[in-house]
Design an enzyme around this catalytic site. Sequence first.
Site, PDB file in Angstrom:
ATOM      1  N   THR A  27      54.279  25.944  37.834  1.00  0.00           N
ATOM      2  CA  THR A  27      54.131  26.052  39.283  1.00  0.00           C
ATOM      3  C   THR A  27      55.514  25.853  39.902  1.00  0.00           C
ATOM      4  O   THR A  27      56.463  25.488  39.228  1.00  0.00           O
ATOM      5  CB  THR A  27      53.187  24.976  39.851  1.00  0.00           C
ATOM      6  OG1 THR A  27      53.787  23.689  39.680  1.00  0.00           O
ATOM      7  CG2 THR A  27      51.827  25.003  39.178  1.00  0.00           C
ATOM      8  N   ILE A  58      55.822  21.061  36.703  1.00  0.00           N
ATOM      9  CA  ILE A  58      55.801  20.808  38.143  1.00  0.00           C
ATOM     10  C   ILE A  58      57.240  20.647  38.626  1.00  0.00           C
ATOM     11  O   ILE A  58      58.029  19.935  38.003  1.00  0.00           O
ATOM     12  CB  ILE A  58      54.984  19.547  38.496  1.00  0.00           C
ATOM     13  CG1 ILE A  58      53.561  19.639  37.927  1.00  0.00           C
ATOM     14  CG2 ILE A  58      54.944  19.336  40.010  1.00  0.00           C
ATOM     15  CD1 ILE A  58      52.717  20.747  38.489  1.00  0.00           C
ATOM     16  N   VAL A  92      59.308  18.602  33.970  1.00  0.00           N
ATOM     17  CA  VAL A  92      59.827  18.605  35.331  1.00  0.00           C
ATOM     18  C   VAL A  92      60.718  19.833  35.509  1.00  0.00           C
ATOM     19  O   VAL A  92      61.672  20.034  34.749  1.00  0.00           O
ATOM     20  CB  VAL A  92      60.653  17.327  35.616  1.00  0.00           C
ATOM     21  CG1 VAL A  92      61.141  17.332  37.063  1.00  0.00           C
ATOM     22  CG2 VAL A  92      59.826  16.083  35.315  1.00  0.00           C
ATOM     23  N   LYS A  93      60.395  20.645  36.515  1.00  0.00           N
ATOM     24  CA  LYS A  93      61.225  21.812  36.819  1.00  0.00           C
ATOM     25  C   LYS A  93      62.305  21.398  37.819  1.00  0.00           C
ATOM     26  O   LYS A  93      61.999  20.834  38.865  1.00  0.00           O
ATOM     27  CB  LYS A  93      60.375  22.936  37.412  1.00  0.00           C
ATOM     28  CG  LYS A  93      59.379  23.541  36.439  1.00  0.00           C
ATOM     29  CD  LYS A  93      58.571  24.652  37.090  1.00  0.00           C
ATOM     30  CE  LYS A  93      59.435  25.844  37.454  1.00  0.00           C
ATOM     31  NZ  LYS A  93      58.649  26.949  38.053  1.00  0.00           N
ATOM     32  N   ILE A  94      63.553  21.707  37.474  1.00  0.00           N
ATOM     33  CA  ILE A  94      64.682  21.318  38.322  1.00  0.00           C
ATOM     34  C   ILE A  94      65.597  22.530  38.520  1.00  0.00           C
ATOM     35  O   ILE A  94      66.082  23.102  37.539  1.00  0.00           O
ATOM     36  CB  ILE A  94      65.476  20.162  37.687  1.00  0.00           C
ATOM     37  CG1 ILE A  94      64.565  18.945  37.456  1.00  0.00           C
ATOM     38  CG2 ILE A  94      66.662  19.789  38.565  1.00  0.00           C
ATOM     39  CD1 ILE A  94      65.251  17.780  36.751  1.00  0.00           C
TER      40      ILE A  94
END
Length: 229
Positions: A27, A58, A92-94
């Site tokens: 997402t 996320i 974790v999307k960064i």
Amino acid sequence: MELIIDSSNIEQIKELNELLTITGVTTNPTILTKSNREAMDVVKDLCEVLSEEQLLFIQTVQTSFEGIMEEAKMISSIRNKNISIRNKNMYVKIPVTHEGLRAIKECKKLGIHTLATAIYTADQAFLAAMNGAEYLAPYTNRMCNYGDGVQNVKDLIEMLRVNHMPAKVIAASFKNTYQVHELIKAGIQAVTVPCDVLYQMIDHPGTKIAVGEFSVNWQRAYNRNTLEK
């Protein structure tokens, strides 16, 4: 290869998860807003839809280093009651901004799993991999606005291979099945695909026509719709 769904549509995710071998769901803030629901309610539903073995990605919303790290620690523990425990299948999307690259490096030290996102060049992705990002998400279709996006992703695959880097390329931002096809053919490790493009990959009018012909011929010959009487 890992096949991942890029969506927050719970019903479509459920259906595709039953139809296909799905590794997980990605997402981003825009995708979550399209649900017209509170974001964390959607995330909770995603946790219920996915098995413990499937991956969930996320993205952080804050853009400062401190803010990214605060949200990264929270996201990494979403599937655990104990906030100090990092779930191995929670990522974790960064984005690969200056602050984001710094945060990816810090997350590596803390054992937080990361996906580097908003990537527009193979070089950005490679630097994120050096900082410890486990997944790299080049925006394939958007990269086509600046050149040959598909070829740039292929270059990244080769750059990681020849340098023996463990990061996986998880190509994103697809608008058609051709882009997905070309990268699978190139040996990409993962793709994250919107539901509509996945349905296009599954469905073909010729298949429906063929099944209809089988049924008609069988009915004419045996006057039934089952294999046995």
